[in-house]
Scaffold this active site. Sequence first.
Site, PDB file in Angstrom:
ATOM      1  N   HIS A 140      -8.914   9.529   2.828  1.00  0.00           N
ATOM      2  CA  HIS A 140      -8.453   8.440   1.948  1.00  0.00           C
ATOM      3  C   HIS A 140      -8.631   8.923   0.514  1.00  0.00           C
ATOM      4  CE1 HIS A 140      -7.924   4.564   0.095  1.00  0.00           C
ATOM      5  NE2 HIS A 140      -7.636   4.029   1.268  1.00  0.00           N
ATOM      6  N   GLU A 158       0.854  -1.195   0.000  1.00  0.00           N
ATOM      7  CA  GLU A 158       0.000   0.000   0.000  1.00  0.00           C
ATOM      8  C   GLU A 158       0.887   1.241   0.000  1.00  0.00           C
ATOM      9  OE1 GLU A 158      -3.824  -0.198   2.394  1.00  0.00           O
ATOM     10  OE2 GLU A 158      -2.781  -1.926   3.170  1.00  0.00           O
ATOM     11  N   ARG A 178      -0.761   8.846   1.729  1.00  0.00           N
ATOM     12  CA  ARG A 178      -2.136   9.318   1.508  1.00  0.00           C
ATOM     13  C   ARG A 178      -2.316  10.820   1.478  1.00  0.00           C
ATOM     14  NH1 ARG A 178      -5.332   4.998   5.075  1.00  0.00           N
ATOM     15  NH2 ARG A 178      -4.739   3.339   3.657  1.00  0.00           N
ATOM     16  N   HIS A 191     -11.338   9.549   6.456  1.00  0.00           N
ATOM     17  CA  HIS A 191     -11.102   8.117   6.674  1.00  0.00           C
ATOM     18  C   HIS A 191     -10.582   7.783   8.069  1.00  0.00           C
ATOM     19  CE1 HIS A 191     -10.145   4.041   5.461  1.00  0.00           C
ATOM     20  NE2 HIS A 191      -8.871   4.200   5.814  1.00  0.00           N
ATOM     21  N   ARG A 210      -1.075   8.908   9.166  1.00  0.00           N
ATOM     22  CA  ARG A 210      -0.908   7.463   9.434  1.00  0.00           C
ATOM     23  C   ARG A 210      -0.480   6.708   8.182  1.00  0.00           C
ATOM     24  NH1 ARG A 210      -4.664   2.844   9.067  1.00  0.00           N
ATOM     25  NH2 ARG A 210      -5.968   4.336   7.975  1.00  0.00           N
TER      26      ARG A 210
HETATM   27  P1  FAD Z   1     -13.587   0.564  16.145  1.00  0.00           P
HETATM   28  O1  FAD Z   1     -13.229  -0.676  15.419  1.00  0.00           O
HETATM   29  O2  FAD Z   1     -14.220   1.638  15.353  1.00  0.00           O
HETATM   30  O3  FAD Z   1     -14.574   0.154  17.343  1.00  0.00           O
HETATM   31  C1  FAD Z   1     -15.238   1.151  18.066  1.00  0.00           C
HETATM   32  C2  FAD Z   1     -16.163   0.470  19.049  1.00  0.00           C
HETATM   33  O4  FAD Z   1     -16.594   1.437  19.997  1.00  0.00           O
HETATM   34  C3  FAD Z   1     -17.427  -0.098  18.428  1.00  0.00           C
HETATM   35  O5  FAD Z   1     -17.684  -1.345  19.024  1.00  0.00           O
HETATM   36  C4  FAD Z   1     -18.529   0.897  18.839  1.00  0.00           C
HETATM   37  O6  FAD Z   1     -19.798   0.319  19.023  1.00  0.00           O
HETATM   38  C5  FAD Z   1     -17.984   1.344  20.179  1.00  0.00           C
HETATM   39  N1  FAD Z   1     -18.454   2.672  20.600  1.00  0.00           N
HETATM   40  C6  FAD Z   1     -18.217   3.869  20.021  1.00  0.00           C
HETATM   41  N2  FAD Z   1     -18.821   4.853  20.725  1.00  0.00           N
HETATM   42  C7  FAD Z   1     -19.447   4.256  21.764  1.00  0.00           C
HETATM   43  C8  FAD Z   1     -20.264   4.718  22.836  1.00  0.00           C
HETATM   44  N3  FAD Z   1     -20.575   6.007  22.995  1.00  0.00           N
HETATM   45  N4  FAD Z   1     -20.761   3.814  23.713  1.00  0.00           N
HETATM   46  C9  FAD Z   1     -20.495   2.487  23.582  1.00  0.00           C
HETATM   47  N5  FAD Z   1     -19.732   1.995  22.582  1.00  0.00           N
HETATM   48  C10 FAD Z   1     -19.221   2.864  21.692  1.00  0.00           C
HETATM   49  N6  FAD Z   1      -6.822   0.097   9.197  1.00  0.00           N
HETATM   50  C11 FAD Z   1      -5.842  -0.788   8.913  1.00  0.00           C
HETATM   51  O7  FAD Z   1      -4.892  -0.950   9.686  1.00  0.00           O
HETATM   52  N7  FAD Z   1      -5.915  -1.524   7.753  1.00  0.00           N
HETATM   53  C12 FAD Z   1      -6.931  -1.404   6.865  1.00  0.00           C
HETATM   54  O8  FAD Z   1      -6.969  -2.095   5.861  1.00  0.00           O
HETATM   55  C13 FAD Z   1      -7.958  -0.461   7.153  1.00  0.00           C
HETATM   56  N8  FAD Z   1      -8.979  -0.287   6.281  1.00  0.00           N
HETATM   57  C14 FAD Z   1     -10.013   0.536   6.649  1.00  0.00           C
HETATM   58  C15 FAD Z   1     -11.118   0.630   5.812  1.00  0.00           C
HETATM   59  C16 FAD Z   1     -12.215   1.381   6.187  1.00  0.00           C
HETATM   60  C17 FAD Z   1     -13.405   1.482   5.274  1.00  0.00           C
HETATM   61  C18 FAD Z   1     -12.197   2.064   7.428  1.00  0.00           C
HETATM   62  C19 FAD Z   1     -13.378   2.878   7.860  1.00  0.00           C
HETATM   63  C20 FAD Z   1     -11.085   1.999   8.245  1.00  0.00           C
HETATM   64  C21 FAD Z   1      -9.991   1.240   7.872  1.00  0.00           C
HETATM   65  N9  FAD Z   1      -8.869   1.130   8.681  1.00  0.00           N
HETATM   66  C22 FAD Z   1      -7.875   0.257   8.362  1.00  0.00           C
HETATM   67  C23 FAD Z   1      -8.823   1.795   9.973  1.00  0.00           C
HETATM   68  C24 FAD Z   1      -9.154   0.777  11.081  1.00  0.00           C
HETATM   69  O9  FAD Z   1     -10.174  -0.081  10.627  1.00  0.00           O
HETATM   70  C25 FAD Z   1      -9.622   1.449  12.353  1.00  0.00           C
HETATM   71  O10 FAD Z   1      -8.790   2.519  12.677  1.00  0.00           O
HETATM   72  C26 FAD Z   1      -9.587   0.484  13.517  1.00  0.00           C
HETATM   73  O11 FAD Z   1     -10.285  -0.680  13.181  1.00  0.00           O
HETATM   74  C27 FAD Z   1     -10.188   1.128  14.750  1.00  0.00           C
HETATM   75  O12 FAD Z   1     -10.351   0.160  15.737  1.00  0.00           O
HETATM   76  P2  FAD Z   1     -10.867   0.588  17.173  1.00  0.00           P
HETATM   77  O13 FAD Z   1     -10.960  -0.660  17.974  1.00  0.00           O
HETATM   78  O14 FAD Z   1     -10.066   1.708  17.684  1.00  0.00           O
HETATM   79  O15 FAD Z   1     -12.338   1.194  16.908  1.00  0.00           O
HETATM   80  C1  SIN Z   2      -7.243   0.599   2.501  1.00  0.00           C
HETATM   81  O1  SIN Z   2      -7.509  -0.589   2.334  1.00  0.00           O
HETATM   82  O2  SIN Z   2      -6.930   1.368   1.592  1.00  0.00           O
HETATM   83  C2  SIN Z   2      -7.325   1.147   3.876  1.00  0.00           C
HETATM   84  C3  SIN Z   2      -6.101   0.822   4.602  1.00  0.00           C
HETATM   85  C4  SIN Z   2      -5.977   1.682   5.829  1.00  0.00           C
HETATM   86  O3  SIN Z   2      -6.773   2.568   6.065  1.00  0.00           O
HETATM   87  O4  SIN Z   2      -5.016   1.448   6.575  1.00  0.00           O
END
Ligand code: FAD
Ligand code: SIN
Length: 533
Positions: A244, A116, A292, A353, A388
């Site tokens: 993104h 990537e 990015r 993103h 990032r």
């Molecule tokens: P999240 O996975 O967002 O979890 C948040 C949790 O908090 C959820 O369970 C939600 O219900 C809970 N929550 C939120 N607010 C409250 C509240 N007020 N009360 C109770 N619960 C609450 N990153 C990579 O490293 N590789 C990738 O390929 C990649 N691709 C991506 C593609 C997309 C489309 C997106 C949107 C993001 C991508 N990212 C990627 C980024 C990555 O997915 C996220 O940064 C990461 O998964 C965040 O994890 P987290 O556990 O911090 O939060």
């Molecule tokens: C992507 O698949 O392009 C998202 C990867 C990321 O947000 O880290």
Amino acid sequence: MNKTDILVIGGGVAGLSFAIWMAEKRKDLSITVLTKTNTGESNTRYAQGGVAAVWDENVDDFEKHIADTLDAGDGLCDESVVRMVVEEGPKRVFEIIEWGARFDKKVDGNYDLGREGGHSENRILHFKDITGWEIQRTLNDKAKQYDNITILEHYFAINFITQHHLGRLTTRLSPDIECYGAYALNKETNKIETFVARTTILATGGAGQVYKSTTNPVIASGDGIAMMYRAKGRVANMEFIQFHPTSLYNPAGENPSFLISEAVRGFGAILKTADGKEFMHKYDERKSLAPRDIVARAIDNEMKIRGDEYVYLDCTHLDKEGFLNHFPNIYEKCKSIGIDPLVDFIPVVPACHYTCGGIVVDEMGRTSIKNLYAAGECTSSGLHGANRLASNSLLEGLVYGKRMSMDIEQVIDDIQLREDIPAWDAQGTTDPREMVLLTQSLKELKEIMSSYVGIVRTDVRLKRALDRLYLLYDETEVLYNTTTISPQLCELRNLITIAYLITRCAQMRKESRGLHYNTDYPEQFPYQQNTLL
Ligand code: FAD
Ligand code: SIN
């Protein structure tokens, strides 16, 4: 009153991986996980590209991954944090493989490592183009195996409980704020319940919903960051919002916008303008695979110069079988709106993103508030700096999930549960009569942020945004203080706080760096600093 040893707010990669490691270490502790909708809904679930980790030591090594992360972060990463995450990352990935996570392999049995933007080597482990779905599935299944983990879905955390709720004044300068748990709205009963805990973990994810166009699901409303700011905890670097470069342009509009993974460019796809010409060579020698911030700004610039609403991603020269194998979900989505990626160019546009800044944490996930930890996208750990590196986020969630469990194991026996916590006071509030006030304010908020605090900023635009945000803030506080609380009202209130934090941090940074670009200050300072609020 609900009593638990450890309260985890958030069930994505950071929250659930922590809960599992903690439950495994200490079977005597009760762990309660709150998620605001169902456990499957998170940013984690939508991750496409994969997890970056040094895997093939014949061609890759830690120093290269560290150098790529520092380079993307544009001078604002904490090098010791980068080193720690990169070096511990492969062990954490190996552990989730042992829990059942599947990553694609080549015919020779080795992992099929993707590439990537900003990565100098192929180091992205992935499961088709739905890696996040696979990781979330694995964590959900694994967490169910522990009797000491209770997952409560449809509980919306509203505020932390601190000395403030016991009648003591706390300010941003108070050195000894403590967390005793949180108030959360049970969305089924519409009652606010009190959760007291010896230790609280915040893993609430990002805040993409503050912009009109975002790849983040609707849960991403920055609740945890806003709660932290209200509780007078430290928040930093909120100006660094990652756009993104390639979300699918859909004239019908959809929320969230569908992502066309950067891995597609890693597979050979090329960015072109509407007349079929390449343009990325004008901006960076890495062309379509530059980091990015550079690619998103280049696209934004080309669209503005040409007056176009999107640019194209050309996949038509790519191997058909390989494309279908790697990107079945993207292929199906494009086909569903009448685009065959192997025949037609895909129209793409940048979309909000990732939230690079957030709650300040140290190397164990400790925040500035005692007995309150945070991990994942809601934090500012020092890993991402001003931008990032792709696929470093899932890695960060796993590394900090484990680290928090190691620290809490050492200290939790000395922490007492507070029993003298008052119940939530809903006196003097009435049911909302006009939900349109909330929906309209949300629309206005997204419009303000997208128009004035987007990829390219100026002082005048930032001031205009802030003036309008104050108005929305005042109106929403009146609603909050007089009507019964709903998830919609809480999300609006949190998003206004997030918008304020992004705009204020952007105003304070009088330079352009990483994801923050202000045409009034196009240069970089020779020294770097965090934007601490
Ligand atoms: P999240 O996975 O967002 O979890 C948040 C949790 O908090 C959820 O369970 C939600 O219900 C809970 N929550 C939120 N607010 C409250 C509240 N007020 N009360 C109770 N619960 C609450 N990153 C990579 O490293 N590789 C990738 O390929 C990649 N691709 C991506 C593609 C997309 C489309 C997106 C949107 C993001 C991508 N990212 C990627 C980024 C990555 O997915 C996220 O940064 C990461 O998964 C965040 O994890 P987290 O556990 O911090 O939060
Ligand atoms: C992507 O698949 O392009 C998202 C990867 C990321 O947000 O880290």
